[in-house]
Each structure stands twice: as structure tokens, then as C-alpha cells.
Design an enzyme around this catalytic site. Structure first.
Site, short mmCIF file in Angstrom:
data_model
loop_
_atom_site.label_atom_id
_atom_site.label_comp_id
_atom_site.label_asym_id
_atom_site.label_seq_id
_atom_site.Cartn_x
_atom_site.Cartn_y
_atom_site.Cartn_z
CB CYS A 1 92.02 0.81 76.67
SG CYS A 1 90.57 1.28 75.71
CG HIS B 1 96.54 -1.93 73.89
ND1 HIS B 1 95.75 -2.20 75.00
CD2 HIS B 1 95.88 -0.97 73.20
CE1 HIS B 1 94.67 -1.43 74.97
NE2 HIS B 1 94.72 -0.68 73.88
CD GLU C 1 101.04 -2.97 71.62
OE1 GLU C 1 101.29 -3.48 72.73
OE2 GLU C 1 99.96 -3.15 71.02
CE LYS D 1 93.00 -5.06 74.19
NZ LYS D 1 94.32 -5.24 74.79
CG HIS E 1 89.86 -3.29 73.55
ND1 HIS E 1 90.30 -3.38 74.85
CD2 HIS E 1 90.32 -2.09 73.09
CE1 HIS E 1 91.00 -2.30 75.15
NE2 HIS E 1 91.03 -1.51 74.10
CG PHE F 1 90.17 6.36 73.40
CD1 PHE F 1 90.99 5.78 72.46
CD2 PHE F 1 88.80 6.32 73.19
CE1 PHE F 1 90.46 5.16 71.32
CE2 PHE F 1 88.25 5.69 72.07
CZ PHE F 1 89.09 5.12 71.13
#
Length: 413
Positions: A164, A303, A314, A334, A339, A398
Site C-alpha cells: 500500500c 493513510h 498512525e 479513503k 483503499h 503490509f
């Protein structure tokens, strides 16, 4: 002497618009592009009901129908958005030194739809029925490869695959390449098309996806009732140039990129490191390169995936860098698009470019239940007009990949 790097063109394919104007207007208005899945994607054994689907896309006028059949959806998105960005930048490739025009486009997975389709053919009909185009359609580098082919760009041609964080790292690596003077122009961003049965089943197996049935309550970053992220698809592409090159051809400059930070968590294959240390360091490195203090950032595009740990850590990372009581404006686009995985950083770079250009911060929609563990200003539900001189965008992937870019309002001096 290092080059300054500017943005002169942008292109997008997204669940809320396939032009920069429609995409940005949708963001400003807080429009939700998340939709109920069609029956073919409502899989037995999963509780996934929605996705950020692109339902109104045609590769024309940039690809003929016959050509499009030989190019995977994620590559089609990238070609479309790249051509759109070049048009906005008013770049005439016939007048460029094409050896100095590069392409760096990331994708987290590549053509998952093609892989899935051809695997079914193999098992049901045998090896002879597998398409000879399977590999060149499916591999993740082919978004960049096809953009190079369809634009004539012969400079650096590369793909960043960091889950991502792919789109943001692609833009960051393009920034560094231009800063060093290796290329004059780079087409950079991210693309993804993974709303397939296998994609849904795979992320569902990780218990990463939202189980909400109502599209308006599915992607709700930083909300206490968040249950997971919503799969999205699309592409976001920037035309990035050295300032010297842009000025020489009289280009309209949208924004300037001034900082990039990238780190690894060295922790876990899917979970971010507790406390968000890796994300914090990526932000710190980007601020250091930009030569600015944290309090000079006016807006953070988070994010903000709507998963429990991402949003929590975050938030902690932002507090580490900006202070426990920071009042910096933060939002997650998002909430409107879902996403886009490797494409997320591309469409979100467009958000901060437009924010510094137009002095507007889009909202985090669907935010109804504040989480005491996430106590910051997430610009809930309604966007706001305010001066945005510096904006920052985070992407966390990830594998523990963290990437941050910083943009500045265009100023001659």
C-alpha cells in the site's frame, strides 16, 4: 546543485471521478464512491458487502478496443491517467528528449484479475488454454512498461512494489531521480485493480475488510466503530519535472515536491509496529528533507485505512512528530474512495497537490463516533477552506513499508 521538482500535470481513475475536476469536486463535497458489490462478488463464506469500484471507466480515447483486450485493467488505468496527466502538463513528446522522460508507476499486486482467470482456465481446461498474453498482462511492472510504450518515454522505467506504499514510494523515487538530474520529466504514481473474487476472499481471510453493509458506514477512518478497510481500485498519476525544465517550456506549475521519507518497520508481515515508530520516522525524514518544522505543515492526508491498528498507530505516529496536542488538520480520502492499495498513494498525492493549490482540505466522511484513542482533528464530514502552504501524505504497507511525501504551495523564490 540539486534540482527543485514540480508537478505540472495530473491524471486519475477513481471511484469518485475519472478526471481531476470531477475527482477533486467529489472530494470537496464529501461524496462517497463506495458501492454495494454485484452478486458475482458477494462470496459465500465472507461478510464483505461493498467496494470502491470504478464503474464508469472506458479506456477510450487512449486505447482502442482491440488493444485494450491485450492489456490488463490495472495497466489500462495507468495509461489513461498518464495520458490525461500529460495533456494537463501540455507536454509534447515529439519536442522532448525522450531519453530524459521516465516512468515510475507502482502497483501492489498487478493484474490479479488476469491471474485468477488464467488459473481457472488451467485447472478447468488444461495448460494449452492458458493465454500467451498471461504473463505480460499480469506482471506488476507492466503498468509502467505499457505507459512507456504508449507515451514514448525512454528514460528510467521502473516499478515500486511495496504493497500500500507503492504509489507514494514511486512518487518519492521519481522526486529523488529528478532532484539528481538523471531525468527531466517523470510520469509517476500508482495503480491497482484487485476487486476480484480472489482479492476479496484473500483480504477477507486476513479479517482486514469492513463488514458493514451500508456503503456510507463502511470506510470510516478514525471512527470508534470502524471494522476494516474497503477495497478500492483506480490510478493516480503525476507529471513531475525539474523546475528548470518546466520553466523553460513555460509550464503551469501546480505544486512543488520538497520532501520524501521511507522506512521499514522490521516488525510484522501485516501489522504496523505498535506506536507507529516507522511511520513517525518516515514523516521526520520527509520534513528534514523539506527543511521545515512540523508546525509548518497545514494538512496531513493520512493513510487512514479504517482498520483498528492502522488508525490508532498512525495517530500515535503523528503525535510523536507533531506533538500530543497537535491541532494539525488531518483527513483520510479513503473514507470516500476506499483503499486503492498500491494505487492509494497516487490518488492521495493528487489530494495534497490540490489542497496546496486551492487552499482547501477535504473531509473524513462517515465520522460519527469519536475514538478517545484517536483524539486529533480529522476534519469530520465537512471540508474546510484554509491556507495550505505545506501538505503531507502518508502511505503504510503490509510488510512494514512506510512512505511520506511533502508538497509546498508553488512559489517562485
Amino acid at each position: 546543485m540539486e534540482n527543485r521538482v514540480v508537478i505540472t500535470g495530473m491524471g486519475v481513475v477513481s471511484p469518485i471521478g475519472n478526471t481531476i475536476e470531477s475527482y477533486w469536486n467529489s472530494l470537496k463535497e464529501g461524496k462517497c464512491g463506495i458501492k454495494v458489490l454485484p452478486e458475482a462478488l458477494r462470496l459465500e463464506g465472507t461478510k464483505v458487502h461493498v467496494a470502491g469500484m470504478v464503474t464508469d471507466f472506458s479506456p477510450e480515447p487512449y486505447l482502442e478496443t482491440r488493444e485494450a483486450k491485450r492489456i490488463a485493467r490495472f495497466s489500462q488505468f495507468a495509461i489513461y491517467a498518464s495520458k490525461q496527466a500529460l495533456e494537463m502538463a501540455k507536454i509534447d513528446m515529439e519536442k522532448e528528449d525522450v531519453d530524459k522522460v521516465g516512468v515510475i508507476i507502482g502497483s501492489g499486486i498487478g493484474a490479479l484479475d488476469v491471474i485468477e482467470e488464467e488459473a481457472i482456465k488451467l485447472h478447468e481446461k488444461g495448460a494449452r488454454r492458458v493465454s500467451p498474453l498471461f504473463v505480460p498482462m499480469a506482471i506488476a511492472n507492466m503498468a509502467a512498461g505499457n505507459v512507456s510504450i504508449y507515451t514514448g518515454a525512454k528514460g528510467v522505467c521502473s516499478t515500486v512494489v511495496t504493497a500500500c506504499a507503492s504509489g507514494t514510494q514511486s512518487i518519492g523515487e521519481a522526486y529523488r531521480t529528478l532532484k539528481q538530474g538523471i531525468n527531466d520529466v517523470i510520469i509517476a504514481g500508482g495503480t491497482e485493480a484487485c476487486i476480484t473474487p480472489l482479492g476479496i476472499a484473500g483480504f477477507n481471510a486476513l479479517t482486514a475488510l469492513s463488514i458493514a453493509e451500508d456503503p456510507m458506514k463502511a470506510s470510516i477512518p478514525f471512527d470508534k466503530e470502524r471494522t476494516g478497510f474497503v477495497l478500492g481500485e483506480g490510478a493516480g498519476i503525476l507529471v513531475m519535472e525539474t523546475l528548470e525544465h518546466a520553466q523553460k517550456r513555460g509550464a503551469k506549475i501546480i505544486a512543488e515536491i520538497v520532501g520524501y521519507g521511507a522506512t521499514g518497520d522490521a516488525y510484522h508481515i501485516t501489522k504496523p509496529v505498535p506506536g507507529g515508530e516507522g511511520a513517525a520516522k518516515a514523516m521526520q525524514f520527509a520534513l528534514e528533507e523539506a527543511k521545515i518544522r512540523p508546525d509548518e505543515i497545514d494538512y496531513i492526508n493520512a493513510h487512514g485505512t479504517s482498520t483498528y491498528y492502522n488508525d490508532l498507530y498512525e495517530t500515535m505516529a503523528i503525535q510523536k512528530v507533531f506533538g500530543e496536542e497537535t491541532k494539525v488538520a488531518i483527513s483520510s480520502s479513503k473514507s470516500m474512495t476506499g483503499h486503492l492499495l498500491g494505487g492509494a498513494g497516487g490518488i492521495e498525492a493528487i489530494v495534497i497537490a490540490k489542497a496546496v493549490e486551492e487552499d482547501f482540505i477535504p473531509p473524513t466522511i462517515g465520522y460519527e463516533h469519536p475514538d478517545e484513542a484517536c483524539p486529533l482533528d480529522y476534519v469530520p464530514n465537512v471540508g474546510r477552506s484554509q491556507t495550505v502552504r505545506y501538505a503531507l501524505s502518508n502511505s503504510l504497507g503490509f510488510g512494514g513499508h512506510n512512505a511520506t511525501i511533502v508538497m509546498k504551495k508553488w512559489e517562485e523564490a
